[in-house]
Design an enzyme around this catalytic site. Sequence first.
Site, PDB file in Angstrom:
ATOM      1  CD  GLU A   1     -70.532  57.681  47.036  1.00 26.72           C
ATOM      2  OE1 GLU A   1     -70.001  56.837  46.303  1.00 26.72           O
ATOM      3  OE2 GLU A   1     -71.695  58.102  46.863  1.00 26.72           O
TER       4      GLU A   1
ATOM      5  CD  GLU B   1     -72.402  55.673  38.477  1.00 31.55           C
ATOM      6  OE1 GLU B   1     -73.555  55.477  38.895  1.00 31.55           O
ATOM      7  OE2 GLU B   1     -71.455  54.913  38.712  1.00 31.55           O
TER       8      GLU B   1
HETATM    9  O1  AHR Z   1     -69.196  53.493  44.666  1.00 29.02           O
HETATM   10  C1  AHR Z   1     -70.536  53.336  44.983  1.00 29.02           C
HETATM   11  C2  AHR Z   1     -71.446  53.960  43.937  1.00 29.02           C
HETATM   12  O2  AHR Z   1     -71.260  53.353  42.713  1.00 29.02           O
HETATM   13  C3  AHR Z   1     -71.221  55.416  43.669  1.00 29.02           C
HETATM   14  O3  AHR Z   1     -71.878  56.217  44.570  1.00 29.02           O
HETATM   15  C4  AHR Z   1     -71.767  55.596  42.295  1.00 29.02           C
HETATM   16  O4  AHR Z   1     -71.139  56.630  41.591  1.00 29.02           O
HETATM   17  C5  AHR Z   1     -71.523  54.255  41.663  1.00 29.02           C
HETATM   18  O5  AHR Z   1     -72.594  53.821  40.949  1.00 29.02           O
END
Ligand code: AHR
Length: 673
Positions: A66, A410
């Site tokens: 990410e 999510e």
């Molecule tokens: O991993 C960090 C965050 O945690 C991500 O962006 C999200 O999907 C989760 O809530």
Amino acid sequence: MSEKEVTRRSLLRGTTLGILGAAALSASETAAAPSARAVTGPLTLTVDTAHPGHAVSPNLYGVFFEEINYAGVGGLYAELIRNRAFMESSTAPAWWTVVQDRGGSATASLDGDQPLNRTLTRSLRLQVGSAEAGQRVGVSNGGYFGLPVVPGRSYQASFFAKASDGFTGPLTLSLEDAQGRRVYASARVDGLTSEWKRFTTTLQVPPGGKPSTINRFVVGIDQRGGEPADVAPGTSVWLQVVSLFPPTYKNEPNGLRPDMVEKLKALNPTFLRFPGGNYIQGLYDPNDPWGTRFDWKKSIGPIWTRPGHYNASWDYWSDDGLGLYEYLRLAEDLDATPVMVVFDGFSIDRQKIAQGREVVPEADLGPYVQDALDLIEYAIGPVSSAWGARRAADGHPAPFATPLIEIGNEDGARNGSTSYNAYRYAMFYDAIKAKYPQITTIASTNVTSRPMDVIDEHIYSSPTSLEGQAARYDGYDRNGPKVFVGEYAARRGNSQDISTGPLGYSLGEAAFMTGLERNSDIVAMASYAPLFSFVGQTQWGFNMIGFDPLTSYGGVSYYVQQMFARHVGDKVLPVTADGTGLFYSSTIDTATGDVYTKIVNTAGTSQRVNLDFVGSSATTARVQVLSDPDPDASNTLADPARVTPRDLDLRGSGGRFGYEAPANSLSVVTIKR
Ligand code: AHR
């Protein structure tokens, strides 16, 4: 950054962490209590190597990238220049400083009247006050919290430039320390005209000396040596896409940092999930409602066609040099299946929930569904298709590996599930399955309106809660969807400034992973999160790998992941114990006969274990062990190998071995059946 932006960013940061903390707690509350640890005397683990059970999911261990903690810009993406296209701020050339040496004078400003193209709608204008013989004027950039210079390396510089009438150059590029006292490498280009032209050159740093980071890159008019040019006061030079790359992984253009890719490769990941997480979602903004989502169509093609965007979820600008193509290429380099998360019309902006504006209404969702279809076509469509042709033009005529598509991220958070169930999931699911029936889709939360191939569960929790959740999947319905544990880690509430966590937390993850492995008939895939963290510039703790501009290191969790992923067979073996206190799992590689048994001792005292491998007459075992007497021990940039695995050999007879599992340890015992 405007005052409004600052408030919005801080609000978001508080909001995000707060909500996730709550989510993690409720997940842990559903778990069974950790098993009691009071064990006296040896504990016998009996592993039945003669009767393998179900198959281990072939995609069990992967990685999730990410854009968080400067994981991409400033990190994995090797570009060294921050705000290279001057799009980060509309009021000033952020991260750029005017250089005026030896009486030279100049100003630097953003110029909206001299765009490079329709995407990069402004440029930097350097306007000379004085650049006479002996003087220098220019602009400098210090990179992302430092600009690494390594002796012996060559750096590829490129930029677009144009000049006011009468000035044709030369422009001097220089890699130097932050005060400009020591020049590591420099180069000159000339031939500027009043039209935009792209220049490329190499800056070769000679060998010798130490790597350093407190440096800057300068581009300007340097009259301090050689034959001075005639530079009239008022002369202007415009710059765009000023870029500087060190050597990249496999020398790929627009490429990635080799040390960081190598760390990923060493995890043997079977899949790569990207690019978020919350990063995919963005925040609702009335002026541009979904403008801070990751819009993949703006992340492909030459870098001078990418506008970049504000990463509202994690509070910094992304130049989108690390775009869809680069993600797919990384997956290919890792020999990992791409798992692409698509924006499904849901932002993470809790502030907007009361107004019902965090979700794209049904009537407006169609274009985003089309974006997802186009994304799949970009990845795997034939070159005769519109997006397949774009992929070919970007450098990859052959299709990439067939991806898995995750519909949103999510969507169960806040009040997302209602619209997810009512129309969002269904619209994406129907469209994808109609055009690409071969593609596996992943639901980001429970949904009933359409079938779920796979459901993604995110689990951030305390180490003891994770230990308890080692049993989480034991009772899951085997006829339900497969589970993708797309994000999990042991966390501490107030740790967002800490890059990588201590051993005790990583062992909570190891305990949990024994449950994933044991239940890998239903748990198809799992990935720790987050992956990377720029030390000192972190929005989330803990993470797997820490880095600075020069180096990277694996946190203890990195080694836990590596030990599991590198020692996994294709069938699960039944294991029984005559007591409690340890976490364990065992698999066999049926082709080689290698049996891998993981043993996690989260207690502060060592535990004697009798290992009985039924069906094996092995007399030797290899053990890899990760341990430290101090559960708070962790790896850092300064001490990157404080807790790393070590190897030892065991002698036994007839498949029986005695082993002392150290306090605070993960051990992987390997024997031949
Ligand atoms: O991993 C960090 C965050 O945690 C991500 O962006 C999200 O999907 C989760 O809530």
